[in-house]
Design an enzyme around this catalytic site. Structure first.
Site, short mmCIF file in Angstrom:
data_model
loop_
_atom_site.label_atom_id
_atom_site.label_comp_id
_atom_site.label_asym_id
_atom_site.label_seq_id
_atom_site.Cartn_x
_atom_site.Cartn_y
_atom_site.Cartn_z
N SER A 23 0.81 -1.22 0.00
CA SER A 23 0.00 0.00 0.00
C SER A 23 0.85 1.27 0.00
O SER A 23 0.31 2.38 0.05
CB SER A 23 -0.92 0.02 1.23
OG SER A 23 -0.16 0.01 2.43
N ASN A 110 -2.00 -2.38 13.33
CA ASN A 110 -3.45 -2.20 13.29
C ASN A 110 -3.89 -0.92 14.00
O ASN A 110 -4.69 -0.15 13.49
CB ASN A 110 -4.15 -3.41 13.92
CG ASN A 110 -3.98 -4.67 13.11
OD1 ASN A 110 -3.36 -4.66 12.05
ND2 ASN A 110 -4.51 -5.78 13.62
N THR A 155 -39.98 26.36 -10.63
CA THR A 155 -40.34 25.02 -10.18
C THR A 155 -40.59 24.20 -11.44
O THR A 155 -41.11 24.73 -12.43
CB THR A 155 -41.61 25.01 -9.30
OG1 THR A 155 -42.72 25.48 -10.06
CG2 THR A 155 -41.43 25.88 -8.06
N HIS A 156 -40.18 22.93 -11.41
CA HIS A 156 -40.30 22.06 -12.59
C HIS A 156 -39.57 22.66 -13.80
O HIS A 156 -39.92 22.38 -14.95
CB HIS A 156 -41.77 21.81 -12.95
CG HIS A 156 -42.59 21.32 -11.81
ND1 HIS A 156 -42.60 20.00 -11.42
CD2 HIS A 156 -43.42 21.98 -10.96
CE1 HIS A 156 -43.42 19.86 -10.38
NE2 HIS A 156 -43.92 21.04 -10.08
N SER A 277 -14.11 25.09 -28.44
CA SER A 277 -14.30 23.89 -29.26
C SER A 277 -13.18 23.78 -30.28
O SER A 277 -12.64 24.79 -30.74
CB SER A 277 -15.66 23.96 -29.97
OG SER A 277 -15.73 23.02 -31.01
N LYS A 283 -18.00 28.64 -29.73
CA LYS A 283 -18.30 27.98 -28.46
C LYS A 283 -17.50 28.56 -27.29
O LYS A 283 -16.33 28.89 -27.41
CB LYS A 283 -18.02 26.48 -28.55
CG LYS A 283 -18.91 25.72 -29.52
CD LYS A 283 -20.36 25.74 -29.08
CE LYS A 283 -20.60 24.94 -27.83
NZ LYS A 283 -20.29 23.50 -27.99
N ASN A 285 -17.45 27.02 -23.51
CA ASN A 285 -18.02 25.89 -22.76
C ASN A 285 -17.76 26.00 -21.26
O ASN A 285 -16.66 26.33 -20.83
CB ASN A 285 -17.45 24.57 -23.27
CG ASN A 285 -17.78 24.33 -24.73
OD1 ASN A 285 -18.84 24.73 -25.20
ND2 ASN A 285 -16.87 23.69 -25.45
N TYR A 317 -9.42 -6.38 12.82
CA TYR A 317 -8.83 -5.88 11.58
C TYR A 317 -8.82 -6.98 10.53
O TYR A 317 -8.54 -8.14 10.81
CB TYR A 317 -7.39 -5.38 11.81
CG TYR A 317 -6.79 -4.77 10.55
CD1 TYR A 317 -7.06 -3.45 10.21
CD2 TYR A 317 -6.00 -5.54 9.70
CE1 TYR A 317 -6.54 -2.90 9.04
CE2 TYR A 317 -5.48 -4.99 8.53
CZ TYR A 317 -5.76 -3.68 8.21
OH TYR A 317 -5.25 -3.14 7.05
N GLN A 322 -7.65 -2.12 4.15
CA GLN A 322 -6.65 -1.33 3.43
C GLN A 322 -7.31 -0.51 2.31
O GLN A 322 -6.78 0.53 1.91
CB GLN A 322 -5.59 -2.26 2.83
CG GLN A 322 -4.48 -1.54 2.08
CD GLN A 322 -3.34 -2.49 1.74
OE1 GLN A 322 -2.60 -2.94 2.62
NE2 GLN A 322 -3.21 -2.82 0.46
N LYS A 325 -8.31 3.62 2.34
CA LYS A 325 -7.45 4.78 2.11
C LYS A 325 -7.67 5.42 0.75
O LYS A 325 -7.88 6.64 0.65
CB LYS A 325 -5.99 4.39 2.29
CG LYS A 325 -5.66 3.99 3.71
CD LYS A 325 -4.26 3.43 3.84
CE LYS A 325 -4.11 2.76 5.18
NZ LYS A 325 -5.03 1.60 5.36
#
Length: 462
Positions: A23, A110, A155-156, A277, A283, A285, A317, A322, A325
């Site tokens: 690790s 551990n 709304t919606h 683009s 464009k 973006n 453990y 492991q 992480k």
């Protein structure tokens, strides 16, 4: 290369297993936490007479030198020593001799890794809080500058009622406030020091856990050694809190993506925070927002990695753990990166107030205010609702707004209408009249800003 557990085994570890088991490629980032914890442990061993005070001092000085050399880029970690703990211990032993071999007395990897992860997560929660606070400050500043910038609320995804851009921004500031509180709750709940739990059953040495706790700045020591080494609840809580935070940032990003399109054109992103683009020269973006929206799923994935990893493992453990992480590291890195680019993008964004106002004038977003006008004249709300609905239908047929109708046209629907209806349905009147706590009236949004600014001042981190 002999392993630290070599006494039990008659064969070298298979190379593929060695790589699979290792690790160090990702837990190397825990070097500072590992060394800090080891120095506190060594000081305790010397204080308790478990090892000689001279050896304890020698270990601490050796660890300080290793820390300085790591931060100076002078140390290369070896894959042969599997993880950060074994690498540091090996380097220490090479530098100070047999005294280095005494560091691991009364300790297991551990409880060592449990300590390192808690120290790391505590530090990162403070760092993420600062990034959120910076974003909240930017939201408050924008809100102050746009207290009367009228825009449609939706709304919606349909134009609904008039609000202001300042009011809109304070909605996101309140989301961020809850995110900070969630992180602080996570920090308070995980503030237990696990070192002294050993592999799972503590130790027979007369250690002083409370001394180590004080040295490392924890509020408490863990209450059970089995739980001390196997608890990763705080990792789940952290990634859950970060997932909610990313959900909020994704919603905000979706707003910006829509608003900077030609269909809305409510905002204009600064060139420094936009891309173009390869074939379409027109464009501009919103890639920052799109990436934030996309990376939200990545943090969700980190949360589900942890939940799935933990759901089937017995105490205490297990090597499965492991996997905590990389998921935690990725969630933290992703959130910090998103906030660090989103905040300046937002701060440099131009608000196109005239376009917001034009959009607000369409869509009959003052229809509720027109119904309220009739209600205040004595008409039951349901009757007022129907009357204004008929007015809206007429406007749609004739391609007009409510403000375009003559008083005579209003009176064909109800004699309750008078000249003051035009003032009542003016968008600024509609906004200014909503003085209820939480509403979009400028003085009320100012109060909301003060609440958030007070929260920020009380929760700012250095």
């Amino acid at each position: 290369m002999a392993k630290l557990w070599a006494g039990r085994f008659g064969k070298e570890t298979d190379l593929e297993v060695n790589d699979f088991n290792s690790s160090i490629s990702f837990d190397c980032r825990l070097y500072k936490e590992d060394i800090t914890g080891s120095m506190a442990h060594a000081a305790m061993l010397g204080k308790q007479g478990i090892i000689a005070k001279e050896e304890s001092d020698k270990i601490i000085e050796g660890l300080k030198g290793i820390l300085a050399d790591i931060e100076a880029g002078k140390i290369h970690f070896s894959q042969d020593y599997e993880d950060i703990h074994m690498n540091v211990e090996q380097i220490l032993t090479e530098r100070i001799g047999d005294a280095g071999k005494r560091l691991h007395t009364a300790r297991s990897r551990n409880d060592q890794v449990a300590l390192d992860m808690r120290l790391y997560v505590k530090k990162e929660i403070v760092a993420i809080k600062k990034e959120i606070i910076d974003f909240m400050e930017a939201l408050c500043e924008s809100a102050k500058n746009n207290l009367e910038t009228v825009m449609p609320g939706y709304t919606h995804l349909q134009r609904a009622q008039p609000v202001t851009f300042g009011h809109y921004m304070m909605a996101y500031a309140n989301m961020m406030r809850r995110d900070v509180i969630r992180l602080e709750n996570c920090l308070e709940g995980m503030d237990d020091m696990p070192l002294g739990s050993g592999a799972l059953a503590s130790t027979t040495y007369p250690i002083d856990r409370d001394f180590v706790r004080q040295q490392l700045g924890f509020a408490r020591v863990t209450n059970n050694s089995l739980d001390g080494v196997s608890d990763r609840d705080y990792c789940v809580e952290l990634t859950a809190a970060l997932s909610i935070l990313m959900m909020h940032l994704s919603r905000f990003s979706e707003e910006i993506i829509s608003w900077c399109s030609w269909e809305f054109k409510f905002v204009e992103l600064d060139d420094a925070f936009s891309t173009g683009s390869s074939i379409m020269p027109q464009k501009k973006n919103p890639d920052v927002c799109e990436l934030v929206r996309g990376k939200t799923g990545r943090v969700y994935g980190d949360l589900f990695t942890l939940l799935t990893m933990l759901k089937g493992i017995p105490l205490a453990y297990n090597k499965d753990m492991q996997e905590d992480k990389e998921a935690v590291f990725d969630a933290i890195d992703t959130v910090k990166q998103c906030l660090r680019v989103l905040t300046p993008m937002f701060s440099t964004m131009q608000i196109l107030k005239d376009n917001m106002k034009k959009a607000a004038l369409k869509g009959f977003i003052n229809a509720t205010d027109c119904a309220d006008y009739l209600t205040k004249k004595g008409m039951p709300f349901r009757d007022a609702y129907k009357t204004v609905g008929q007015l809206v239908a007429q406007c749609v047929r004739e391609d007009k707004s409510l403000a375009d109708l003559t008083l005579e046209e209003y009176k064909t629907h109800s004699d309750a209408f008078e000249n003051d209806v035009y003032e009542a349905i003016d968008l600024k009147t509609c906004v200014r009249g909503r003085k209820v706590i939480g509403g979009p009236a400028p003085e009320e949004v100012t109060r909301q800003i003060l609440v958030i600014e007070k929260f920020v001042s009380e929760h700012e981190t250095v």
